[in-house]
Design a protein around this motif. Structure first.
Motif, short mmCIF file in Angstrom:
data_model
loop_
_atom_site.label_atom_id
_atom_site.label_comp_id
_atom_site.label_asym_id
_atom_site.label_seq_id
_atom_site.Cartn_x
_atom_site.Cartn_y
_atom_site.Cartn_z
N UNK A 196 0.66 -1.32 0.09
CA UNK A 196 -0.10 -0.04 0.05
C UNK A 196 0.79 1.32 0.14
N UNK A 197 2.09 1.32 0.83
CA UNK A 197 2.82 2.22 0.75
C UNK A 197 3.24 2.73 -0.71
N UNK A 198 3.68 1.82 -1.43
CA UNK A 198 4.33 1.91 -2.74
C UNK A 198 3.31 2.57 -3.60
N UNK A 199 2.29 1.93 -3.48
CA UNK A 199 1.08 2.53 -4.30
C UNK A 199 0.80 4.07 -4.12
N UNK A 200 0.91 4.34 -2.59
CA UNK A 200 0.52 5.50 -2.06
C UNK A 200 1.60 6.50 -2.78
N UNK A 201 2.75 6.07 -2.54
CA UNK A 201 3.87 6.92 -3.25
C UNK A 201 3.65 7.40 -4.62
N UNK A 202 3.39 6.45 -5.47
CA UNK A 202 3.01 6.59 -7.00
C UNK A 202 1.69 7.76 -6.95
N UNK A 203 0.83 7.56 -6.13
CA UNK A 203 -0.37 8.57 -6.01
C UNK A 203 0.34 9.78 -5.55
N UNK A 204 1.14 9.80 -4.66
CA UNK A 204 1.74 11.14 -4.23
C UNK A 204 2.54 11.85 -5.43
N UNK A 205 3.02 11.11 -6.05
CA UNK A 205 4.10 11.59 -7.15
C UNK A 205 3.03 12.35 -8.15
N UNK A 206 1.85 11.77 -8.57
CA UNK A 206 0.91 12.40 -9.32
C UNK A 206 0.42 13.74 -8.88
N UNK A 207 0.60 13.94 -7.36
CA UNK A 207 -0.02 15.55 -7.16
C UNK A 207 0.98 16.52 -7.07
N UNK A 208 2.15 16.12 -7.63
CA UNK A 208 3.38 17.13 -7.43
C UNK A 208 3.17 18.12 -8.58
N UNK A 209 3.54 19.49 -8.42
CA UNK A 209 3.38 20.37 -9.50
C UNK A 209 4.06 19.85 -10.72
N UNK A 210 3.39 20.22 -11.97
CA UNK A 210 4.08 20.01 -13.37
C UNK A 210 5.12 20.94 -13.54
N UNK A 211 6.09 20.43 -14.56
CA UNK A 211 6.88 21.39 -14.97
C UNK A 211 6.44 22.56 -15.85
N UNK A 212 6.78 23.50 -16.25
CA UNK A 212 6.18 24.85 -16.88
C UNK A 212 5.77 24.25 -18.36
N UNK A 213 6.93 23.34 -18.79
CA UNK A 213 6.54 22.84 -20.36
C UNK A 213 5.26 21.97 -20.41
N UNK A 214 4.90 21.45 -19.49
CA UNK A 214 4.09 20.38 -19.54
C UNK A 214 2.53 21.04 -19.44
N UNK A 215 2.10 21.59 -20.57
CA UNK A 215 0.74 22.27 -20.71
C UNK A 215 -0.02 21.23 -20.81
N UNK A 216 -1.20 21.42 -20.67
CA UNK A 216 -2.44 20.51 -20.56
C UNK A 216 -2.38 19.58 -21.82
N UNK A 217 -2.01 20.23 -22.98
CA UNK A 217 -2.14 19.76 -24.49
C UNK A 217 -0.79 18.80 -24.35
N UNK A 218 0.26 19.29 -23.88
CA UNK A 218 1.47 18.39 -23.92
C UNK A 218 1.22 17.10 -23.02
#
Lengths: 258, 258
Positions: free
Chosen positions: A222-244
């Motif tokens: 569960x912890x490994x899965x939780x970390x992968x979810x946490x990674x998804x919540x991190x702010x995106x880089x500036x060049x990662x626009x919605x389209x990109x």
């Protein structure tokens, strides 16, 4: 190697320890490193040990023997501070005896975490150095670790505060232990976990979790899965626009359970 | 101290390094530990350095100078393997020269991560030891670390696989770096981050993130909150029935943003 940790929380104390000992990589055994010294209804003490196994066993033996005698012991000390000072004296004494017997210059050092509560006083935890001196935790640093401390420290640094309830803190201790076991093969199960609730003066809730224990495995998974979810919540880089982002996701789908 | 890491992914390479150097705790400076050696359109190499600063600077200087001369250099090598072998030779040579000049027995050792891609070949990363030999990553272990590696390793162990896309992998590298900086004061900003996309043969996307950088701070903050959420998803202890949990939650509310 060894990994032990303890936390002091408003609700009480949490202790956690691995059980792997090794004298060289080809001589691996399992010994519990958690030792409880309670007097039902009036005092609870727990000791976690790291270092030379003969030293830690001799220290534990002397602490237990002294409790059956008339002299100073964990039964007679009047404060937790007095108790840890006594443990420090015993630790230094045992090492000195072993060094005097030894013709070589062997390292007999041992380090301990010691904590507990005496009726009418607050719970406390201490780390006892091989030299016999000791430190306690603090409001800003409510946990203590001995042995292989680095792999499991970031999760404690980010999550543990005195306000954390006992069960969440205990799960956090198991995660810290699980991370350490993944990275250092000389830290291993069974895992001992003790949850002591303030002002109860019992032996505490004790769990002995073997390698195949379903609960321990579920914590890691569960912890490994939780970390992968946490990674998804991190702010995106500036060049990662919605389209990109959509384009990238399409070409390289991220496996949520990998 | 130092912390540098690199990952090899299907999409390309990620490199990340801190910038803190110290000669004793009272002599702290900031030097970038990331060095790029690209030939636009045909080859990309990145070097991350740890160890004796005079050695690493001399190695980087020689690699750059050699590229302007007629002999073997990162411009002339025909494979990444040949390139890392050349880096290993230069590393060992510089240390030998410094040891011969030295009347004492100073430690001149340096360790490197070296990686890149040559047109027509696959991207690769290697770790170069002070002895001049080297190892590459593997399918099971797609990342390499040098310096203070332990604090930031558990997140890599649990999350990084070759299938991870470059931006998620880069965020994971920043989390690993952030955890290390929190625990070891001799690892510090600015943080250099390089994302090299396979078969592009440019200098890569490069970020230089200072201590006050809003993106770096947001990564750390969001990650701490994500861990607290992850802790909530862990299996409960057997005694935490629905009724018990509610009672505990009522008495000791868990602060979601603490």
């Amino acid at each position: 190697m060894t990994y032990c940790l303890a936390m002091r929380l408003k609700e009480g104390l949490v202790f956690c320890s691995d059980s792997r000992t090794n004298a060289g990589i080809d001589n691996v055994s399992a010994y519990s490193k958690m030792h409880r010294f309670s007097v039902e209804g009036s005092r609870h003490f727990t000791l976690l040990s790291a270092g030379n196994l003969a030293t830690t066993q001799a220290v534990v033996k002397k602490l237990r023997t002294d409790m059956t005698q008339s002299g100073p012991s964990l039964r007679t000390v009047s404060t937790v501070q007095e108790a840890v000072d006594y443990v420090g004296v015993v630790n230094a004494l045992v090492q000195r005896q072993q060094a005097e017997r030894d013709a070589a210059h062997t390292n007999f050092e041992a380090t301990f975490i010691f904590g507990g509560q005496i009726a009418g006083q607050k719970p406390e935890i201490f780390m006892v150095y091989p030299q016999g001196n000791y430190i306690h935790e603090s409001r800003e640093h409510p946990f203590l670790q001995i042995g292989e401390i680095k792999y499991g420290k970031p999760i404690l640094d980010r999550v543990v505060s005195p306000e954390l309830d006992l069960e969440r803190a205990a799960r956090c201790a198991l995660v810290s232990m699980n991370s350490t076991m993944r990275s250092n093969a000389t830290v291993g199960p069974p895992i001992d976990l003790l949850i002591y609730r303030r002002n109860v003066f019992d032996e505490g809730r004790f769990l002995h979790l073997g390698e195949d224990d379903a609960f321990l495995q579920a914590i890691g998974q569960c912890w490994s899965e939780g970390l992968i979810q946490a990674l998804e919540t991190l702010p995106k880089f500036s060049w990662e626009t919605a389209a990109d982002t959509q384009a990238v996701s399409h070409v390289y789908p991220f496996p949520p359970n990998s």
